[in-house]
Design a protein around this motif. Structure first.
Motif, PDB file in Angstrom:
ATOM      1  N   GLY A 189       0.836  -1.201   0.000  1.00 22.22           N
ATOM      2  CA  GLY A 189       0.000   0.000   0.000  1.00 22.22           C
ATOM      3  C   GLY A 189       0.871   1.250   0.000  1.00 22.22           C
ATOM      4  N   LYS A 190       0.262   2.395   0.196  1.00 19.19           N
ATOM      5  CA  LYS A 190       1.005   3.659   0.219  1.00 19.19           C
ATOM      6  C   LYS A 190       1.812   3.744   1.513  1.00 19.19           C
ATOM      7  CE  LYS A 190      -0.438   5.442  -3.627  1.00 19.19           C
ATOM      8  NZ  LYS A 190       0.466   5.630  -4.740  1.00 19.19           N
ATOM      9  N   PRO A 191       3.053   4.236   1.437  1.00 15.98           N
ATOM     10  CA  PRO A 191       3.888   4.316   2.628  1.00 15.98           C
ATOM     11  C   PRO A 191       3.422   5.403   3.594  1.00 15.98           C
ATOM     12  CG  PRO A 191       5.013   5.288   0.756  1.00 15.98           C
ATOM     13  CD  PRO A 191       3.746   4.681   0.236  1.00 15.98           C
ATOM     14  N   ALA A 192       3.762   5.207   4.870  1.00 18.62           N
ATOM     15  CA  ALA A 192       3.457   6.207   5.888  1.00 18.62           C
ATOM     16  C   ALA A 192       4.387   7.401   5.755  1.00 18.62           C
ATOM     17  CB  ALA A 192       3.586   5.592   7.283  1.00 18.62           C
ATOM     18  N   ASP A 193       5.615   7.157   5.267  1.00 12.29           N
ATOM     19  CA  ASP A 193       6.611   8.223   5.198  1.00 12.29           C
ATOM     20  C   ASP A 193       7.627   7.904   4.113  1.00 12.29           C
ATOM     21  OD1 ASP A 193       7.970  10.609   6.212  1.00 12.29           O
ATOM     22  OD2 ASP A 193       9.491   9.218   6.953  1.00 12.29           O
ATOM     23  N   CYS A 194       8.015   8.918   3.343  1.00 13.31           N
ATOM     24  CA  CYS A 194       9.074   8.787   2.337  1.00 13.31           C
ATOM     25  C   CYS A 194       9.945  10.033   2.370  1.00 13.31           C
ATOM     26  CB  CYS A 194       8.489   8.661   0.926  1.00 13.31           C
ATOM     27  SG  CYS A 194       7.970   7.012   0.476  1.00 13.31           S
ATOM     28  N   SER A 195      11.222   9.828   2.113  1.00 17.36           N
ATOM     29  CA  SER A 195      12.124  10.966   1.983  1.00 17.36           C
ATOM     30  C   SER A 195      13.245  10.573   1.043  1.00 17.36           C
ATOM     31  CB  SER A 195      12.693  11.366   3.349  1.00 17.36           C
ATOM     32  OG  SER A 195      13.436  10.301   3.896  1.00 17.36           O
ATOM     33  N   GLY A 196      13.919  11.572   0.493  1.00 18.64           N
ATOM     34  CA  GLY A 196      15.040  11.269  -0.383  1.00 18.64           C
ATOM     35  C   GLY A 196      15.409  12.426  -1.271  1.00 18.64           C
ATOM     36  N   ALA A 197      16.509  12.224  -2.000  1.00 22.51           N
ATOM     37  CA  ALA A 197      17.001  13.230  -2.938  1.00 22.51           C
ATOM     38  C   ALA A 197      17.987  12.580  -3.898  1.00 22.51           C
ATOM     39  CB  ALA A 197      17.683  14.369  -2.182  1.00 22.51           C
ATOM     40  N   LEU A 198      18.158  13.161  -5.054  1.00 21.65           N
ATOM     41  CA  LEU A 198      19.152  12.749  -6.042  1.00 21.65           C
ATOM     42  C   LEU A 198      19.039  11.284  -6.444  1.00 21.65           C
ATOM     43  CD1 LEU A 198      22.215  14.596  -4.508  1.00 21.65           C
ATOM     44  CD2 LEU A 198      20.780  15.359  -6.406  1.00 21.65           C
ATOM     45  N   GLY A 199      17.817  10.805  -6.641  1.00 25.10           N
ATOM     46  CA  GLY A 199      17.610   9.438  -7.087  1.00 25.10           C
ATOM     47  C   GLY A 199      17.595   8.399  -5.987  1.00 25.10           C
ATOM     48  N   LEU A 200      17.870   8.799  -4.745  1.00 25.87           N
ATOM     49  CA  LEU A 200      17.836   7.903  -3.588  1.00 25.87           C
ATOM     50  C   LEU A 200      16.603   8.224  -2.766  1.00 25.87           C
ATOM     51  CD1 LEU A 200      21.537   8.329  -2.412  1.00 25.87           C
ATOM     52  CD2 LEU A 200      20.628   6.560  -3.909  1.00 25.87           C
ATOM     53  N   SER A 201      15.903   7.203  -2.284  1.00 20.91           N
ATOM     54  CA  SER A 201      14.762   7.458  -1.416  1.00 20.91           C
ATOM     55  C   SER A 201      14.579   6.307  -0.437  1.00 20.91           C
ATOM     56  CB  SER A 201      13.474   7.690  -2.215  1.00 20.91           C
ATOM     57  OG  SER A 201      13.137   6.541  -2.957  1.00 20.91           O
ATOM     58  N   SER A 202      13.892   6.609   0.650  1.00 20.78           N
ATOM     59  CA  SER A 202      13.605   5.624   1.681  1.00 20.78           C
ATOM     60  C   SER A 202      12.152   5.804   2.100  1.00 20.78           C
ATOM     61  CB  SER A 202      14.529   5.849   2.883  1.00 20.78           C
ATOM     62  OG  SER A 202      14.222   4.926   3.906  1.00 20.78           O
ATOM     63  N   CYS A 203      11.403   4.699   2.126  1.00 21.14           N
ATOM     64  CA  CYS A 203       9.997   4.748   2.519  1.00 21.14           C
ATOM     65  C   CYS A 203       9.757   3.759   3.651  1.00 21.14           C
ATOM     66  CB  CYS A 203       9.094   4.401   1.341  1.00 21.14           C
ATOM     67  SG  CYS A 203       9.180   5.594  -0.017  1.00 21.14           S
ATOM     68  N   THR A 204       8.826   4.120   4.538  1.00 20.87           N
ATOM     69  CA  THR A 204       8.508   3.282   5.690  1.00 20.87           C
ATOM     70  C   THR A 204       7.017   3.057   5.775  1.00 20.87           C
ATOM     71  OG1 THR A 204      10.418   4.197   6.851  1.00 20.87           O
ATOM     72  CG2 THR A 204       8.775   3.065   8.190  1.00 20.87           C
ATOM     73  N   TRP A 205       6.622   1.837   6.102  1.00 25.41           N
ATOM     74  CA  TRP A 205       5.237   1.439   6.344  1.00 25.41           C
ATOM     75  C   TRP A 205       5.154   0.969   7.788  1.00 25.41           C
ATOM     76  CZ3 TRP A 205       7.908   0.898   1.960  1.00 25.41           C
ATOM     77  CH2 TRP A 205       7.284   1.210   0.755  1.00 25.41           C
ATOM     78  N   GLY A 206       4.094   1.339   8.490  1.00 23.73           N
ATOM     79  CA  GLY A 206       3.903   0.883   9.861  1.00 23.73           C
ATOM     80  C   GLY A 206       4.199   1.963  10.876  1.00 23.73           C
ATOM     81  N   ASP A 207       4.610   1.531  12.084  1.00 20.04           N
ATOM     82  CA  ASP A 207       4.925   2.453  13.167  1.00 20.04           C
ATOM     83  C   ASP A 207       6.232   2.038  13.827  1.00 20.04           C
ATOM     84  OD1 ASP A 207       4.363   0.344  14.974  1.00 20.04           O
ATOM     85  OD2 ASP A 207       2.255   0.902  15.041  1.00 20.04           O
ATOM     86  N   LYS A 208       6.580   2.652  14.957  1.00 24.59           N
ATOM     87  CA  LYS A 208       7.882   2.381  15.577  1.00 24.59           C
ATOM     88  C   LYS A 208       8.004   0.949  16.111  1.00 24.59           C
ATOM     89  CE  LYS A 208       6.736   4.074  20.154  1.00 24.59           C
ATOM     90  NZ  LYS A 208       7.128   4.906  21.259  1.00 24.59           N
ATOM     91  N   ALA A 215      14.182  -3.731   5.141  1.00 28.75           N
ATOM     92  CA  ALA A 215      14.286  -4.285   6.495  1.00 28.75           C
ATOM     93  C   ALA A 215      12.919  -4.235   7.157  1.00 28.75           C
ATOM     94  CB  ALA A 215      15.301  -3.493   7.314  1.00 28.75           C
ATOM     95  N   GLY A 216      12.734  -5.093   8.134  1.00 31.05           N
ATOM     96  CA  GLY A 216      11.478  -5.104   8.873  1.00 31.05           C
ATOM     97  C   GLY A 216      11.733  -5.382  10.346  1.00 31.05           C
ATOM     98  N   GLN A 217      10.786  -4.966  11.174  1.00 33.45           N
ATOM     99  CA  GLN A 217      10.878  -5.199  12.615  1.00 33.45           C
ATOM    100  C   GLN A 217       9.479  -5.404  13.177  1.00 33.45           C
ATOM    101  OE1 GLN A 217      13.360  -2.536  14.941  1.00 33.45           O
ATOM    102  NE2 GLN A 217      11.813  -2.529  16.548  1.00 33.45           N
ATOM    103  N   GLY A 218       9.341  -6.321  14.107  1.00 34.32           N
ATOM    104  CA  GLY A 218       8.068  -6.545  14.785  1.00 34.32           C
ATOM    105  C   GLY A 218       6.977  -7.139  13.900  1.00 34.32           C
ATOM    106  N   LEU A 219       7.364  -7.870  12.861  1.00 32.85           N
ATOM    107  CA  LEU A 219       6.394  -8.428  11.913  1.00 32.85           C
ATOM    108  C   LEU A 219       5.813  -9.710  12.452  1.00 32.85           C
ATOM    109  CD1 LEU A 219       8.501  -7.922   8.672  1.00 32.85           C
ATOM    110  CD2 LEU A 219       6.834  -6.363   9.688  1.00 32.85           C
TER     111      LEU A 219
END
Length: 84
Positions: free
Chosen positions: A43-62, A79-83
């Motif tokens: 689905g759509k990520p909760a958060d994405c950031s990046g620049a210059l062709g690099l990006s990182s997206c996160t789904w879920g919570d802490k 990577a994943g945690q708490g799955l």
């Protein structure tokens, strides 16, 4: 009032049960997948950031999350945690 709390509780339970942040979906991720393919799985990520062709997206919570790193919108690491 008690009925209303019951209904809210049931709705919350269904929302948690329908989460796409699962070990099964994590196992479907592969290096080289496109951002679109990952979003079809998670689905759509909760958060994405990046620049210059690099990006990182996160789904879920802490407590339970999947994080995917892209180069030119192709998966290079994840990577994943708490799955479950």
């Amino acid at each position: 009032m008690t009925f209303r709390i019951f209904v809210i509780g049931i709705c919350c339970l269904f929302m948690v049960a329908c989460s796409k942040i699962t070990q099964e979906n994590y196992n479907r991720l592969k290096a080289g997948q496109s951002k679109t393919e990952v979003e079809e799985i998670l689905g759509k990520p909760a958060d994405c950031s990046g620049a210059l062709g690099l990006s990182s997206c996160t789904w879920g919570d802490k407590n339970s999350f999947i994080s995917v790193q892209y180069v030119n919108d192709k998966v290079v690491m994840y990577a994943g945690q708490g799955l479950r």
